[in-house]
Design a protein around this motif. Structure first.
Motif, short mmCIF file in Angstrom:
data_model
loop_
_atom_site.label_atom_id
_atom_site.label_comp_id
_atom_site.label_asym_id
_atom_site.label_seq_id
_atom_site.Cartn_x
_atom_site.Cartn_y
_atom_site.Cartn_z
N VAL A 29 0.83 -1.20 0.00
CA VAL A 29 0.00 0.00 0.00
C VAL A 29 0.87 1.25 0.00
N LEU A 30 1.80 1.32 0.94
CA LEU A 30 2.64 2.52 1.03
C LEU A 30 3.61 2.61 -0.15
N GLY A 31 4.06 1.48 -0.65
CA GLY A 31 4.91 1.48 -1.84
C GLY A 31 4.17 1.98 -3.06
N THR A 32 2.91 1.60 -3.19
CA THR A 32 2.09 2.09 -4.30
C THR A 32 1.93 3.61 -4.20
N LEU A 33 1.68 4.09 -2.98
CA LEU A 33 1.56 5.54 -2.77
C LEU A 33 2.86 6.25 -3.16
N CYS A 34 3.97 5.73 -2.69
CA CYS A 34 5.28 6.34 -2.97
C CYS A 34 5.57 6.35 -4.47
N LEU A 35 5.39 5.24 -5.13
CA LEU A 35 5.67 5.15 -6.56
C LEU A 35 4.73 6.07 -7.36
N SER A 36 3.49 6.15 -6.93
CA SER A 36 2.54 7.02 -7.62
C SER A 36 2.95 8.48 -7.52
N ILE A 37 3.38 8.88 -6.33
CA ILE A 37 3.84 10.27 -6.15
C ILE A 37 5.10 10.52 -6.98
N LEU A 38 6.03 9.59 -6.94
CA LEU A 38 7.28 9.75 -7.70
C LEU A 38 7.02 9.78 -9.21
N ALA A 39 5.96 9.12 -9.64
CA ALA A 39 5.62 9.12 -11.07
C ALA A 39 4.86 10.39 -11.46
N GLY A 40 4.57 11.25 -10.50
CA GLY A 40 3.91 12.51 -10.80
C GLY A 40 2.40 12.44 -10.83
N HIS A 41 1.85 11.37 -10.31
CA HIS A 41 0.39 11.23 -10.30
C HIS A 41 -0.23 12.16 -9.27
N ARG A 42 -1.39 12.71 -9.63
CA ARG A 42 -2.10 13.61 -8.74
C ARG A 42 -3.51 13.11 -8.41
N ARG A 43 -3.88 11.99 -8.98
CA ARG A 43 -5.21 11.43 -8.76
C ARG A 43 -5.08 9.93 -8.49
N TYR A 44 -6.01 9.43 -7.68
CA TYR A 44 -6.00 7.99 -7.41
C TYR A 44 -6.14 7.17 -8.69
N ALA A 45 -6.92 7.67 -9.64
CA ALA A 45 -7.16 6.94 -10.88
C ALA A 45 -5.87 6.67 -11.66
N HIS A 46 -4.87 7.50 -11.46
CA HIS A 46 -3.62 7.33 -12.20
C HIS A 46 -2.76 6.17 -11.67
N VAL A 47 -3.10 5.66 -10.50
CA VAL A 47 -2.35 4.54 -9.92
C VAL A 47 -2.36 3.34 -10.85
N THR A 48 -3.42 3.18 -11.59
CA THR A 48 -3.55 2.05 -12.52
C THR A 48 -2.39 2.00 -13.51
N ALA A 49 -1.84 3.15 -13.87
CA ALA A 49 -0.73 3.19 -14.82
C ALA A 49 0.51 2.48 -14.28
N LEU A 50 0.63 2.38 -12.96
CA LEU A 50 1.80 1.72 -12.36
C LEU A 50 1.77 0.21 -12.54
N ARG A 51 0.60 -0.33 -12.82
CA ARG A 51 0.49 -1.79 -12.92
C ARG A 51 1.34 -2.38 -14.04
N SER A 52 1.71 -1.57 -15.01
CA SER A 52 2.55 -2.06 -16.11
C SER A 52 4.04 -2.00 -15.77
N ASP A 53 4.38 -1.39 -14.64
CA ASP A 53 5.79 -1.28 -14.23
C ASP A 53 6.15 -2.47 -13.37
N GLY A 54 6.96 -3.36 -13.90
CA GLY A 54 7.35 -4.54 -13.14
C GLY A 54 8.66 -4.38 -12.40
N VAL A 55 9.38 -3.29 -12.64
CA VAL A 55 10.70 -3.11 -12.06
C VAL A 55 10.65 -2.39 -10.71
N SER A 56 9.99 -1.24 -10.67
CA SER A 56 9.99 -0.42 -9.46
C SER A 56 9.44 -1.12 -8.23
N PRO A 57 8.33 -1.84 -8.34
CA PRO A 57 7.84 -2.55 -7.16
C PRO A 57 8.84 -3.57 -6.63
N GLN A 58 9.55 -4.23 -7.52
CA GLN A 58 10.55 -5.21 -7.08
C GLN A 58 11.69 -4.54 -6.33
#
Length: 171
Positions: free
Chosen positions: A39-68
């Motif tokens: 949960v907190l990793g998703t929040l951190c990655l979303s902020i670092l990716a420049g997202h400003r809305r919860y809906a943009h979190v979905t774009a992170l699902r295609s990133d397999g490197v950063s979560p690892q």
């Protein structure tokens, strides 16, 4: 996501991310709840990716490197993230974030540094349209007094460096 991977690796290597997650005020009792790190990793990655809305979190699902890199098992959904952050009491969450933000810049507040800034701005110059030549360059160029508050250390403490003597903060 540009430089996100490099910064995520910095957070993991420095231990800042682990400490932030460990102190996080999220508490789950259900075995079906997502992991706090996810949960907190998703929040951190979303902020670092420049997202400003919860809906943009979905774009992170295609990133397999950063979560690892951050030791996450998965990117949580925007709904799970919204529900989790909604459960954090405001005062507790503010103190948690403040503590870790200051921890990340503490050494910079203790280290002498040099401020190198160009504080001039160039006004736009249009031809006058008539026989005139428009604004003269002396009129178009002005100096912005942006350093006065920075140099007045008595009335304007550097954010988060309250307990550090002004002499330690070189401007």
């Amino acid at each position: 996501f540009g430089q996100l991977v490099f910064f995520a690796e910095f957070l993991e290597t420095s231990g800042l991310f682990d400490a932030w997650v460990e102190d996080g005020p999220l508490i789950y009792h259900s075995p079906n709840a997502p992991q706090k790190r996810d949960v907190l990793g998703t929040l951190c990655l979303s902020i670092l990716a420049g997202h400003r809305r919860y809906a943009h979190v979905t774009a992170l699902r295609s990133d397999g490197v950063s979560p690892q890199i951050l030791g996450m098992r998965k990117i949580v959904s925007e709904d799970a993230l919204r529900r989790a952050l909604g459960k954090i009491p405001e005062a507790e969450g503010t103190e948690w974030m403040r503590k870790h933000l200051l921890k990340s810049v503490e050494e910079a507040c203790k280290t002498p540094w040099i401020l190198d800034i160009d504080n001039h701005h160039q006004a736009l110059v249009w031809p006058s349209g008539g026989g005139g030549s428009g604004l003269q360059s002396a009129q178009a160029r002005t100096s912005v007094p942006c350093l006065s508050r920075l140099l007045d250390r008595e009335s304007t403490p550097v954010a988060g460096c309250d307990g550090i003597p002004a002499a330690a903060i070189s401007v």
